[in-house]
Motif scaffolding. Structure first.
Motif, short mmCIF file in Angstrom:
data_model
loop_
_atom_site.label_atom_id
_atom_site.label_comp_id
_atom_site.label_asym_id
_atom_site.label_seq_id
_atom_site.Cartn_x
_atom_site.Cartn_y
_atom_site.Cartn_z
N LEU A 1 0.83 -1.16 -0.06
CA LEU A 1 -0.06 -0.10 -0.08
C LEU A 1 0.85 1.32 0.04
N ILE B 1 -9.03 -3.55 0.70
CA ILE B 1 -7.87 -4.32 0.26
C ILE B 1 -8.41 -5.82 0.46
N LEU C 1 -6.62 -3.63 -4.47
CA LEU C 1 -7.09 -2.48 -4.01
C LEU C 1 -8.72 -2.40 -4.74
#
Length: 336
Positions: free
Chosen positions: A12, A54, A95
């Motif tokens: 991320l 996620i 994502l």
């Protein structure tokens, strides 16, 4: 903090969309009956606050590619699904857009059910009449049979220590043959495969949000509708279910998929499809406990067995299955 959580955070942090702003620590959003986990993360940039989901899908156990493909197909139809914004197939991270945290199951009641089920059935008809499904895995006899065998293997033998004698086994083979025959005789369409109250999200726009579609197949028309209307997680009166079933049937007629003269055959096909699905579901719930150590689904077994005995009692060809299922119900009752 486990290793995959650390890997997810590193992934991320490396995404360019999160460079200019503040990213929250991922929080658990949900889990399901697979090895996938879901986390919610919030991002503040100078102009707005956004939340994302996620998907953590270990590549040695889960393949993200079907999710990505089906998401794109359903979104193109105007259905409300999580869009894939970023992907790392090597490590198994996606994502996604966030459809919120309000499931149908958490809010359904007698006052709102009509509205929410109408929305869900309309979305389902769009999927079944507009999506091309010939490229999907086929929901064939082999798969239908493997699913039903979960019932005898995991719920019957493993969970209830109840096997079948020769006569019962022959009757079981006959029941499976009849259920497979009925499923394959139906119009074959795009099947979500888990279209129920835990996978439908209440959303302000384009309700419902649709989740957990990665196992989509080319299969029987009534499968998703019976998953929704005879849900393993919430039970409605039989008269109400039948009314929604009629509503769904008329939607299919309007869309040109069926004609009104087909009602009686459609209703029976849907009943038999529901029996097949509930055999599968009851077996999976037992397997989740014994193989995966997940006991949260054991409480859902009685509803699935009740569907089998209640619906099956209307059909002579299901009589032997009803009798054997009642034996399971007695075993489960004795164990309490």
């Amino acid at each position: 903090m486990d290793l995959r959580f650390e890997q997810m955070q590193t992934w991320l942090a490396g995404l360019s969309r999160f460079k200019q702003g503040e990213l929250s620590l991922p929080e658990s959003a949900s889990s399901d009956a697979s090895f996938r986990r879901y986390f919610r993360v919030r991002f503040n940039d100078p102009t707005q606050q956004q939340s994302f989901i996620i998907m953590d899908a270990p590549p040695e156990q889960e393949d993200c590619r079907p999710f990505i493909a089906v998401s794109a197909e359903l979104d193109a139809l105007g259905l409300h699904v999580p869009k894939v914004l970023e992907q790392d197939l090597t490590r198994g991270f996606l994502l996604l857009t966030d459809l919120g945290s309000t499931t149908y199951l958490s809010v359904l009641n007698e006052s709102n059910a009509e509205t929410y089920y109408t929305d869900a059935l309309r979305a389902l008809v769009v999927l079944q009449t507009q999506a091309k499904s010939s490229h999907l895995p086929i929901y064939d006899a082999a798969l239908l049979n493997r699913e039903m065998d979960l019932f005898t293997d995991w719920l019957g033998e493993r969970h209830c220590d109840l096997g079948m004698n020769k006569l019962e086994h022959q009757a079981w083979l006959s029941v499976k043959h009849r259920l497979v025959e009925s499923a394959l005789a139906q119009p074959q369409v795009y099947v979500h495969r888990d279209y129920h109250s835990r996978n439908l999200m209440l959303t302000e726009q384009r309700n419902p949000g649709i989740l957990d579609f990665q196992d989509a197949v080319h299969g029987a028309l009534t499968y998703d509708a019976v998953s929704l209307l005879r849900d393993c997680y919430i039970v409605w009166p039989a008269e109400q279910v039948r009314e929604w079933q009629r509503q769904y049937f008329l939607m299919l007629c309007q869309a040109g998929r069926l004609t009104q003269s087909e009602w009686s055959g459609f209703a029976k096909s849907m009943d038999l499809m529901g029996i097949q699905r509930h055999l599968k579901a009851a077996g999976i719930f037992a397997r989740l406990f014994h193989r995966d150590g997940k006991d949260g689904y054991l409480n859902d077994i009685p509803a699935t067995l009740n569907y089998i005995t209640e619906v099956g009692s209307h059909y002579n060809e299901m009589r032997d299955l009803v009798n054997w299922t009642q034996k399971l119900v007695s075993r489960i009752g004795e164990a309490k």
